[in-house]
Design a protein around this motif. Structure first.
Motif, PDB file in Angstrom:
ATOM      1  N   ALA A 171       0.816  -1.219   0.000  1.00 14.73           N
ATOM      2  CA  ALA A 171       0.000   0.000   0.000  1.00 14.73           C
ATOM      3  C   ALA A 171       0.844   1.261   0.000  1.00 14.73           C
ATOM      4  N   LEU A 203      -1.629  -3.491   3.863  1.00 20.31           N
ATOM      5  CA  LEU A 203      -1.677  -2.240   4.605  1.00 20.31           C
ATOM      6  C   LEU A 203      -0.790  -2.242   5.834  1.00 20.31           C
ATOM      7  N   PRO A 221      -8.175  -5.343   1.391  1.00 23.87           N
ATOM      8  CA  PRO A 221      -7.158  -4.972   2.374  1.00 23.87           C
ATOM      9  C   PRO A 221      -6.647  -6.170   3.158  1.00 23.87           C
TER      10      PRO A 221
END
Length: 339
Positions: A171, A203, A221
């Motif tokens: 990310a 993330l 995610p």
């Protein structure tokens, strides 16, 4: 004390400047060859080979680490929970003799099988096969009784036919400057990612409740949940909070060492960072730090360092956590399991 080469962060991750002309020319040549190769497999000019069982490929289109290994471990665990008998195919980057295929077990030597395959084998207990020929590895796993194969770092291995492709993306780094090698970090053009069935966005460290759903942009995610620090030389496991307020030597020989250091700092730990190149072959001299502070390292490093670090040393495991909807979508894409 050994002189360890510190990995340099390539400018393409953070620098908006134009790469040198020679790098851009080579990138154009590289891109044309990569496009020709993709087209050859897409139009069946080059043959794809089936393993005889479903194949799930995990990879990225950038050079360097993005968090594939925790995801592979999570995939294997979920597939086993659903009744599958998964196996993992990997090249085993950094091993001594990459031309020799090998089975990987918990007692294998990282120098012979690679650090990531050994980590996967110890974390999951499933069959793991390292081979430069991913088709041969997948077929060996199928012959050994696996009814599904997870191919680690295999997006560009088009010879192996696959049922599902998962792209893993960091990310923070994303695609860097968006240029192909050697002018940028891309192994393939950004458009290649659109062909993947799932895009998982790493993330970093956060609590599980923060992982809820698809971002709405086709990105799932993935958070990394920190486990209990495990001693390498015996003794009691300790939560990471036990090191808060202390100075420690932090060791990371991974694609992005700063991610590990930042995780420790976020836990209130005073980090003395020691960054090594990805897949670094450690020697005892690498741990001559001049002070006997506790040593914290990634599990990928720990599989190579159990007998090297003299001071109290701990490995810090992380688990990949993804939304339940991701797993539902993934399992729906798989062919029916043969009973």
């Amino acid at each position: 004390m050994s002189r360890k080469p510190l990995p340099q962060t390539p400018a393409w991750w953070h620098d908006g400047s134009t790469p040198p002309l020679h790098a851009r020319l080579l990138a154009t040549l590289y891109g044309n060859l990569a496009a020709l190769r993709r087209t050859a497999y897409r139009r069946d000019w080059l043959r794809k080979h089936k393993a005889g069982v479903p194949v799930l490929v995990v990879g990225n289109i950038v050079a360097g680490g993005t968090g594939k290994t925790p995801l592979v471990i999570a995939l294997v665990a979920r597939l086993r929970a659903e009744g599958w008998t998964p196996g993992v195919a990997s090249r085993g980057h950094g091993r001594e003799d990459e031309a020799t295929p090998r089975w990987v077990g918990a007692g294998s030597n990282a120098s012979q099988v690679g650090d990531e395959p050994l980590l996967i084998a110890r974390a999951t207990g499933v069959k793991v096969r390292v081979d430069r020929d991913r088709v041969a590895a997948a077929k060996a796993l199928a012959a050994a009784g696996c009814d599904i194969v997870v191919c680690d770092d295999g997006l560009q291995h088009y010879r192996l036919a696959r049922d599902i492709e998962i792209e893993v993306q960091d990310a923070r780094r994303r695609y860097g400057n968006g240029r192909l090698l050697p002018a940028g970090p891309l192994r393939e053009p950004v458009e290649r990612a659109a062909d993947c069935d799932f895009r998982v966005l790493n993330l970093g460290v956060a609590s599980e409740h923060e992982v809820q759903r698809d971002s709405g942009l086709g990105e799932w995610p993935m958070r990394l949940r920190v486990g209990v620090a495990q001693p390498l030389h015996g003794g009691r496991a300790q939560p990471l909070s036990a090191f808060a307020g202390q100075r420690v030597h932090a060791v990371a020989g991974i694609g992005d060492p700063e991610r590990f250091f930042a995780m420790l700092r976020d836990a209130g730990i005073a980090v003395v960072p020691h960054a090594f190149p990805d897949h670094h072959a450690y020697v005892a001299g690498d741990f001559e730090f001049g002070s006997r502070l506790p040593v914290l390292m990634t599990v990928k490093d720990a599989v190579k360092c159990a007998d090297l670090a003299d001071a109290p040393a701990f490995m810090v495991p992380v688990d990949a956590v993804l939304p339940q909807a991701f797993w539902v979508g993934l399992l729906e894409r798989l062919p029916p399991r043969v009973v």
